[in-house]
Motif scaffolding. Structure first.
Motif, PDB file in Angstrom:
ATOM      1  N   ILE A 124      -5.403   9.081  14.293  1.00  0.00           N
ATOM      2  CA  ILE A 124      -4.739   9.008  12.988  1.00  0.00           C
ATOM      3  C   ILE A 124      -4.326  10.420  12.549  1.00  0.00           C
ATOM      4  N   ASP A 147      -3.716  13.743  10.367  1.00  0.00           N
ATOM      5  CA  ASP A 147      -4.478  14.346   9.288  1.00  0.00           C
ATOM      6  C   ASP A 147      -4.017  15.779   9.098  1.00  0.00           C
ATOM      7  N   TYR A 193      -3.813  16.303   0.384  1.00  0.00           N
ATOM      8  CA  TYR A 193      -2.854  15.474   1.103  1.00  0.00           C
ATOM      9  C   TYR A 193      -2.760  15.882   2.570  1.00  0.00           C
ATOM     10  N   HIS A 247      -5.770  12.887   2.394  1.00  0.00           N
ATOM     11  CA  HIS A 247      -6.404  13.218   3.677  1.00  0.00           C
ATOM     12  C   HIS A 247      -7.367  12.108   4.087  1.00  0.00           C
ATOM     13  N   GLY A 248      -7.231  11.631   5.326  1.00  0.00           N
ATOM     14  CA  GLY A 248      -8.096  10.579   5.844  1.00  0.00           C
ATOM     15  C   GLY A 248      -7.473   9.202   5.791  1.00  0.00           C
ATOM     16  N   GLU A 249      -6.378   9.057   5.040  1.00  0.00           N
ATOM     17  CA  GLU A 249      -5.677   7.779   4.982  1.00  0.00           C
ATOM     18  C   GLU A 249      -4.431   7.844   5.855  1.00  0.00           C
ATOM     19  N   LYS A 250      -3.927   6.703   6.274  1.00  0.00           N
ATOM     20  CA  LYS A 250      -2.765   6.676   7.160  1.00  0.00           C
ATOM     21  C   LYS A 250      -1.610   5.932   6.508  1.00  0.00           C
ATOM     22  N   SER A 251      -0.405   6.478   6.720  1.00  0.00           N
ATOM     23  CA  SER A 251       0.796   5.877   6.148  1.00  0.00           C
ATOM     24  C   SER A 251       1.385   4.805   7.054  1.00  0.00           C
ATOM     25  N   ASN A 293       0.831  -1.205   0.000  1.00  0.00           N
ATOM     26  CA  ASN A 293       0.000   0.000   0.000  1.00  0.00           C
ATOM     27  C   ASN A 293       0.865   1.254   0.000  1.00  0.00           C
ATOM     28  N   ASN A 331       0.943   4.084  -2.878  1.00  0.00           N
ATOM     29  CA  ASN A 331       0.772   5.507  -2.591  1.00  0.00           C
ATOM     30  C   ASN A 331       1.919   6.320  -3.191  1.00  0.00           C
ATOM     31  N   MET A 363       0.131  11.301   2.439  1.00  0.00           N
ATOM     32  CA  MET A 363      -1.016  10.460   2.074  1.00  0.00           C
ATOM     33  C   MET A 363      -2.232  11.337   1.789  1.00  0.00           C
ATOM     34  N   GLN A 382       1.664  14.098   7.758  1.00  0.00           N
ATOM     35  CA  GLN A 382       1.632  13.034   8.763  1.00  0.00           C
ATOM     36  C   GLN A 382       2.910  12.845   9.578  1.00  0.00           C
TER      37      GLN A 382
END
Length: 420
Positions: free
Chosen positions: A187, A189, A135, A165-169, A54, A58, A163, A138
């Motif tokens: 998380i 953001d 983006y 916005h709203g997704e985590k690395s 993942n 990304n 990442m 983070q």
């Protein structure tokens, strides 16, 4: 993972390849190599322990989307998976840029306050555009910036953790820069980015951490539990207006003790508000990047060259130079909406946010009692006298500093000269 050696060829996903020249440095996440790409010098970050698929995907998306601005040393090419790992190619850091940590340790210092404000503006603008692109960074910390001390230009590195916005690395960041809610397990953001940005700006201006005062000094050993306390559950600004238990300590925090009164009150008040207990508990109320830019413009507008000692100084209500303590004697300003740009000979004026001065105040060689405003931009201006007479002011030409003269900069910014 096999480390790379000079002469190795690493395949890229676009069908090309880079040739390894030498190692430039390494950290906990990877090794950076100098490489050649079609004869051009580039940098390759090669992961020691390659992150999951993942993360790779990304990175691939970030390469396709491109950098939000020229401030970012953004991934330009992605390598194929090979030799037990993978990496990405980015621009090489030019000469004359130094890690932010060098400024905190006084190994490097800004040439001027103008350069310091330029660095702050470039950082704010970079993250404003990053967030507009959808983006979040983070992992914002002092290791992410290379800064030119002469002009304040900034390059933002380690962009592989960026990442949508709203997704985590999977990277939470460094405790000293993480927002309290992230220390507690949330998380990252764009809101936590804004907290980290405020910490970075405070350290840029005051060269001390905003939450490391008497309480942290009294800590016997910075364990994980103490980190969660000082930067999370019991975080307290060193100049909190209502709680003085974490004030800077004489002999230890000399940078912030010396600099805190040197910068204008508007900057102190902004940090006290931004790091108040109320704001710390409300992430969505954190200051937007464009509002930081407005604040930096306000600081610039009050920064002049003192006619007595010829040093830069911020001018506040008392009108005195912070270096020689003489009255600066500001006799005119440029009014632009809510902004008032103070005018003294030698002072450069920044009309917009691009970090390039648009004009400079000079003494009239034919009449030393008069000042001129010189166009040092690439664009022509229009100057209008109180009687309505118009004059086009070409680059390197001047207009007199006289009461009531209106200037339109680049057909966008309308100002008026006001003499005192």
């Amino acid at each position: 993972m096999a480390e790379l050696k000079a002469g190795d060829k690493i395949s890229l996903t676009n069908g090309g390849y880079v040739s390894i020249v030498k190692e430039l440095g390494r950290g906990g996440q990877g090794i950076v190599y100098l490489v050649k790409l079609n004869g051009e010098d580039k940098a390759l970050k090669w992961y020691i322990n390659p992150p999951d698929k993942n993360f790779y995907k990304n990175l691939q998306n970030n390469v396709i989307q491109g950098a939000p601005s020229d401030a970012f040393l953004w991934p330009e090419y992605l390598t194929e998976r090979q030799k037990g790992s993978y990496g990405y190619v980015m621009k090489l850091r030019p000469q004359g840029y130094y890690e932010f940590g060098n400024y905190l340790l006084a190994k490097k210092s800004f040439k001027s306050y103008s350069a310091m404000l330029a660095a702050a503006m470039k950082i704010c603008n970079g993250f404003m555009l990053l967030h507009r692109f959808g983006y979040s960074y983070q992992d914002l910390n002092d290791g992410n910036f290379f800064i030119n001390p002469n002009n304040g230009d900034v390059l933002i590195c380690d962009n592989d953790n960026v990442m949508p916005h709203g997704e985590k690395s999977g990277i939470m960041g460094k405790a000293r820069y993480m927002a309290p809610e992230i220390v507690a397990g949330s998380i990252p953001d764009k809101y936590s980015d804004r907290f980290s940005l405020s910490v970075i700006l405070f350290m840029l201006f005051y060269a001390n951490h905003p939450f490391e005062g008497a309480k942290v000094v009294g800590c016997p050993c910075m364990t994980e539990s103490f980190e969660k306390k000082f930067y999370g559950s019991e975080v307290l600004f060193i100049y909190d207006e209502n709680d003085k238990s974490n004030l800077p300590v004489q002999g230890i925090h000399h940078n912030v003790i010396r600099r805190w009164p040197a910068f204008p009150a508007i900057l102190r008040e902004t940090f006290q508000r931004e790091f108040s207990q109320e704001k710390l508990k409300n992430p969505q109320e954190r200051m937007l990047e464009q509002n930081w830019e407005k604040l930096i413009n306000s600081l610039r507008d009050s920064l002049v060259v003192c006619p007595h000692c010829k040093e830069e100084t911020f001018v506040e209500k008392d009108g005195k130079c912070m270096n020689c303590r003489k009255d600066v004697g500001v006799k005119a300003h440029l009014k632009m909406g809510n902004r008032e740009l103070l005018l003294t000979p030698g002072t450069a004026l920044y009309i917009d946010n691009d970090n390039i001065p648009d004009c400079r105040i000079e003494v009239n060689p034919n009449d030393p009692s008069m000042m001129l405003i010189k166009n040092i931009s690439p664009n022509a201006w229009t100057a209008e006298t109180p009687s309505g007479k118009l004059k086009i002011v070409q680059p390197n030409e001047c207009a007199p500093v006289k009461n009531g003269i209106k200037i339109t900069f680049d057909k966008t910014y309308n100002c008026e000269i006001v003499t005192h």
